[in-house]
Design an enzyme around this catalytic site. Structure first.
Site, short mmCIF file in Angstrom:
data_model
loop_
_atom_site.label_atom_id
_atom_site.label_comp_id
_atom_site.label_asym_id
_atom_site.label_seq_id
_atom_site.Cartn_x
_atom_site.Cartn_y
_atom_site.Cartn_z
N GLU A 15 0.82 -0.92 -0.01
CA GLU A 15 0.04 0.06 0.04
C GLU A 15 0.93 1.13 -0.05
O GLU A 15 1.03 1.89 -1.06
CB GLU A 15 -1.01 -0.03 1.50
CG GLU A 15 -1.76 1.09 1.28
CD GLU A 15 -2.64 1.16 2.42
OE1 GLU A 15 -2.38 0.38 3.47
OE2 GLU A 15 -3.56 1.94 2.74
N ASP B 191 -12.59 -0.13 1.75
CA ASP B 191 -11.46 0.02 2.86
C ASP B 191 -11.93 0.50 3.96
O ASP B 191 -12.30 -0.14 4.83
CB ASP B 191 -10.29 0.59 2.39
CG ASP B 191 -8.93 0.48 2.99
OD1 ASP B 191 -9.01 -0.27 3.86
OD2 ASP B 191 -7.99 1.17 2.77
N ASP B 192 -12.27 1.94 3.90
CA ASP B 192 -12.65 2.71 5.26
C ASP B 192 -13.62 3.52 4.66
O ASP B 192 -13.58 4.85 4.77
CB ASP B 192 -11.59 3.23 5.99
CG ASP B 192 -10.50 2.35 6.52
OD1 ASP B 192 -10.89 1.45 7.36
OD2 ASP B 192 -9.56 2.25 5.70
N1 ADE Z 1 -6.52 -0.12 8.73
C1 ADE Z 1 -7.65 0.47 8.38
N2 ADE Z 1 -7.62 0.91 7.14
C2 ADE Z 1 -6.07 0.69 6.62
C3 ADE Z 1 -5.44 0.74 5.71
N3 ADE Z 1 -5.71 1.38 4.49
N4 ADE Z 1 -4.20 0.34 5.52
C4 ADE Z 1 -3.65 -0.42 6.77
N5 ADE Z 1 -4.48 -0.73 7.95
C5 ADE Z 1 -5.61 -0.05 7.86
ZN ZN Z 2 -7.45 -2.05 4.73
#
Ligand code: ADE
Ligand code: ZN
Length: 369
Positions: A229, A306-307
């Site tokens: 990432e 993701d979030d």
């Molecule tokens: N925890 C929540 N979102 C994340 C992300 N994008 N990368 C690493 N840990 C996470």
């Molecule tokens: Zn993640």
């Protein structure tokens, strides 16, 4: 955030109705500012003092701040602060249920969702309240929407290794973490379908969970890992080496054509999160995310949020953003959808149902796009 691709309005309908598998969404990343303020008030949890951190003055200021993350670690400081409002089993259930309702609207038929028990346990929340609450949210979604769900327990790389070891032992002792099962039968299937690892990428040793992953592999437990990432392709290589069979993000793999060819050949699924990558400044824009490179190289990937509460985009928004940036063809969407199904931790029968749904929709839309 893109709600409707500008080219042809049929695209929005097509992408909405496309049976989607989401493999990369953190339940704690579904805590909206309004739910944070609501649960803080209900549970008497003190949020940071706005005199010290003005983002916490109101729901609006917090929402505004979420639009300006500077890095993964900048985001994580808000993410771990926000989740402190989760105290009771019912809070975990409510959070999961809120995600699944949106996922259902977005056309998600199968969801594999992460959760972060270590931080909740460190605040004194019993392990069983966390897992029981999330499992209840999953079961409710399965009954209400006919979707399938899977829980994945994440180890947090910024915390000491012993904390992850304790959590792994607890989940095994509780009988929650069991070998992969194709069954959807409530009695026989594991309550937790796999392990993952997340949080800060650069800093902690790349192979910090090697022993846990080796143990999980020997027991037939599913294993995924966040890698590539912010960290370069060597983090992806390390994750494969320590036994992950799926890679979360993995976008920096595109910098290493040789490894990319190996991953394509192995058929390893990457769970790509394009909007997250832009919000966390891994890329300047969606068109810089290596979607086209992965398609051309035959690398399998799914598209994920993701979030979503932090990045202002649930999974359908992410699909639309990809279509806006890349103008993919229907056949390319077929490849993405089918790879997502085939990379899911479900049995062959469920895969067949999902694949038939993809096929039916594509037949229906042929000639309209
Ligand atoms: N925890 C929540 N979102 C994340 C992300 N994008 N990368 C690493 N840990 C996470
Ligand atoms: Zn993640």
């Amino acid at each position: 955030m893109c709600k409707s691709p500008s080219t042809n309005p049929n695209w929005h309908t097509f992408l909405t109705r496309l049976p989607k598998c989401e493999h990369h969404v953190h339940l704690e990343g579904c805590l909206t500012p309004s739910l944070i303020f609501h649960l803080a008030s209900k549970n008497n949890v003190r949020l940071p003092n706005p005199a010290e951190n003005p983002a916490y003055a109101s729901i609006d200021t917090l929402t505004h701040r979420y639009g300006h993350f500077t890095s993964l670690d900048d985001f994580l400081s808000f993410y771990f602060t926000g989740m402190a409002v989760l105290q009771h089993k019912s809070d975990f259930e409510e959070l999961a249920w809120s995600y699944f309702q949106q996922a259902h609207k977005d056309g998600v038929h199968h969801a594999e969702v992460f959760f972060d028990p270590q931080v909740h346990r460190d605040r004194g929340v019993p392990y069983s309240d966390i897992v029981d609450g999330y499992v209840a949210g999953c079961r409710r979604a399965e009954r209400a929407f006919g979707m399938t769900t899977r829980l994945i327990m994440c180890f947090l790389r910024h915390l000491p290794l012993e904390s992850a070891e304790k959590l792994y032992a607890t989940a095994l002792e509780a009988g929650d973490l069991k070998p992969h099962s194709d069954s959807d039968d409530e009695e026989s299937r594991p309550r937790i379908h796999g392990i993952g690892c997340s949080s800060s990428e650069i800093g902690p040793p790349k192979d910090m969970y090697a022993a846990i992953y080796a143990s999980a592999a020997s027991k037939g437990i599913n294993r995924t890992a966040h890698a590539g990432e912010e960290g370069d392709a060597s983090y992806v290589a390390a994750a494969l080496e320590f036994g992950a069979t799926r890679i979360d993000h993995g976008v920096r793999l595109a910098e290493d054509p040789e490894l990319m060819a190996q991953i394509a050949q192995r058929g390893t699924l990457l769970t790509v999160c394009p909007v997250s990558n832009v919000q966390l400044k891994c890329f300047d824009s969606i068109s810089d995310v290596p979607i086209r490179k992965f398609l051309d190289a035959g690398v399998r990937f799914s598209i994920n949020s993701d979030d979503p509460a932090y990045f202002g985009a649930y999974v359908l928004d992410c699909y639309c953003a990809v279509q806006e940036a890349f103008g993919l063809s229907v056949e390319e969407w077929r490849v993405i959808a089918e790879n997502g199904v085939n990379g899911s931790w479900v049995g062959e029968g469920r895969k067949r149902e999902l694949l038939e749904g993809v096929d039916r929709l594509i037949e229906e839309f042929k000639g309209l796009l």
